[in-house]
Scaffold this motif. Structure first.
Motif, PDB file in Angstrom:
ATOM      1  N   LEU A  58       0.852  -1.169   0.000  1.00 41.53           N
ATOM      2  CA  LEU A  58       0.000   0.000   0.000  1.00 41.53           C
ATOM      3  C   LEU A  58       0.895   1.228   0.000  1.00 41.53           C
ATOM      4  CD1 LEU A  58      -3.091   0.599   0.628  1.00 41.53           C
ATOM      5  CD2 LEU A  58      -2.335   0.906   2.965  1.00 41.53           C
ATOM      6  N   GLN A  59       0.474   2.276  -0.689  1.00 40.70           N
ATOM      7  CA  GLN A  59       1.228   3.537  -0.689  1.00 40.70           C
ATOM      8  C   GLN A  59       0.229   4.680  -0.528  1.00 40.70           C
ATOM      9  OE1 GLN A  59       2.927   5.158  -4.444  1.00 40.70           O
ATOM     10  NE2 GLN A  59       4.887   4.898  -3.400  1.00 40.70           N
ATOM     11  N   GLN A 112      -4.255  10.146  -1.578  1.00 41.94           N
ATOM     12  CA  GLN A 112      -4.498   9.078  -2.550  1.00 41.94           C
ATOM     13  C   GLN A 112      -3.878   7.798  -2.004  1.00 41.94           C
ATOM     14  OE1 GLN A 112      -2.213   8.655  -6.320  1.00 41.94           O
ATOM     15  NE2 GLN A 112      -4.221   8.797  -7.300  1.00 41.94           N
ATOM     16  N   VAL A 113      -4.635   6.707  -2.043  1.00 44.03           N
ATOM     17  CA  VAL A 113      -4.105   5.405  -1.663  1.00 44.03           C
ATOM     18  C   VAL A 113      -3.879   4.616  -2.949  1.00 44.03           C
ATOM     19  CG1 VAL A 113      -6.406   4.403  -1.287  1.00 44.03           C
ATOM     20  CG2 VAL A 113      -4.412   3.370  -0.212  1.00 44.03           C
ATOM     21  N   ARG A 114      -2.743   3.942  -3.021  1.00 45.26           N
ATOM     22  CA  ARG A 114      -2.389   3.113  -4.175  1.00 45.26           C
ATOM     23  C   ARG A 114      -2.094   1.702  -3.688  1.00 45.26           C
ATOM     24  NH1 ARG A 114       2.163   7.173  -6.755  1.00 45.26           N
ATOM     25  NH2 ARG A 114       0.725   8.852  -7.340  1.00 45.26           N
ATOM     26  N   LEU A 116      -0.149  -1.625  -4.842  1.00 40.50           N
ATOM     27  CA  LEU A 116       0.865  -2.083  -5.794  1.00 40.50           C
ATOM     28  C   LEU A 116       1.056  -3.578  -5.635  1.00 40.50           C
ATOM     29  CD1 LEU A 116       3.423   0.726  -4.924  1.00 40.50           C
ATOM     30  CD2 LEU A 116       1.914   0.708  -6.892  1.00 40.50           C
ATOM     31  N   GLN A 122       3.584  -0.166 -11.040  1.00 35.40           N
ATOM     32  CA  GLN A 122       2.324   0.491 -11.390  1.00 35.40           C
ATOM     33  C   GLN A 122       1.234   0.051 -10.431  1.00 35.40           C
ATOM     34  OE1 GLN A 122       1.057   0.607 -15.358  1.00 35.40           O
ATOM     35  NE2 GLN A 122       2.998   1.367 -16.145  1.00 35.40           N
ATOM     36  N   SER A 123       0.353   0.975 -10.077  1.00 35.55           N
ATOM     37  CA  SER A 123      -0.708   0.647  -9.130  1.00 35.55           C
ATOM     38  C   SER A 123      -1.798  -0.194  -9.780  1.00 35.55           C
ATOM     39  CB  SER A 123      -1.296   1.918  -8.528  1.00 35.55           C
ATOM     40  OG  SER A 123      -1.756   2.765  -9.533  1.00 35.55           O
ATOM     41  N   SER A 124      -2.293  -1.165  -9.013  1.00 33.05           N
ATOM     42  CA  SER A 124      -3.391  -2.026  -9.466  1.00 33.05           C
ATOM     43  C   SER A 124      -4.734  -1.409  -9.141  1.00 33.05           C
ATOM     44  CB  SER A 124      -3.278  -3.390  -8.789  1.00 33.05           C
ATOM     45  OG  SER A 124      -2.070  -4.015  -9.110  1.00 33.05           O
ATOM     46  N   THR A 126      -6.385   2.497  -7.247  1.00 33.93           N
ATOM     47  CA  THR A 126      -6.164   3.761  -6.571  1.00 33.93           C
ATOM     48  C   THR A 126      -7.500   4.348  -6.140  1.00 33.93           C
ATOM     49  OG1 THR A 126      -6.271   5.101  -8.590  1.00 33.93           O
ATOM     50  CG2 THR A 126      -4.098   4.317  -7.934  1.00 33.93           C
ATOM     51  N   GLN A 127      -7.430   5.182  -5.121  1.00 37.39           N
ATOM     52  CA  GLN A 127      -8.612   5.913  -4.661  1.00 37.39           C
ATOM     53  C   GLN A 127      -8.134   7.180  -3.995  1.00 37.39           C
ATOM     54  OE1 GLN A 127     -11.956   6.510  -5.244  1.00 37.39           O
ATOM     55  NE2 GLN A 127     -11.942   4.290  -5.225  1.00 37.39           N
ATOM     56  N   SER A 128      -8.846   8.274  -4.179  1.00 37.64           N
ATOM     57  CA  SER A 128      -8.458   9.556  -3.589  1.00 37.64           C
ATOM     58  C   SER A 128      -9.601  10.131  -2.781  1.00 37.64           C
ATOM     59  CB  SER A 128      -8.084  10.562  -4.686  1.00 37.64           C
ATOM     60  OG  SER A 128      -6.954  10.123  -5.387  1.00 37.64           O
TER      61      SER A 128
END
Length: 131
Positions: A58-59, A112-114, A116, A122-124, A126-128
């Motif tokens: 998670l990022q 924003q959560v990504r 990976l 590359q992110s699989s 994402t949500q902001s």
């Protein structure tokens, strides 16, 4: 006295027929300490991936405004990409909850959560959310 904190919640519904990752119930709220925020989310693997074990991380990308200008803070810090608090390992879903800190004088504009997948930059999913 009790301290009421605003909660910002963004929900995305999962389509069960897909084999994609989905982020559900992503929320970010101020915590008790100045500059500290709590985040919560649910990461789900769609219906087609029942025999698959997801491994990844998670990022969080936090856009902030401060007296010195606008900026971006990334969690986990690039110098600590293997931080266990941001690891994901699940077959169907995983609940994630944690905290992060920004400088007290900084004002968060959005988070924003990504998600990976292991071995991919590359992110699989994402949500902001705007604060």
């Amino acid at each position: 006295d009790s301290l009421l904190l605003p909660i910002v919640t963004l929900t995305v519904f999962l389509c069960p027929a897909t084999n994609k990752l989905s982020i559900n119930r992503f929320s970010v709220q101020k915590d008790v300490l100045p500059g500290e925020y709590r985040y919560r989310l649910l990461v789900l693997l769609g219906g087609g991936g029942r025999d698959r074990q997801f491994q990844g991380s998670l990022q969080l990308v936090v856009n902030v405004q401060s007296p010195s200008g606008n900026g971006m803070i990334i969690f986990p810090e690039p110098s600590q990409p293997e931080n266990q608090a941001f690891r994901l390992n699940f077959k169907y879903f995983q609940r994630v909850e944690g905290t992060f800190r920004v400088p007290e004088q900084a004002r968060i504009q959005s988070v924003q959560v990504r998600v990976l997948e292991q071995g991919s930059s590359q992110s699989s999913a994402t949500q902001s959310v705007d604060l």
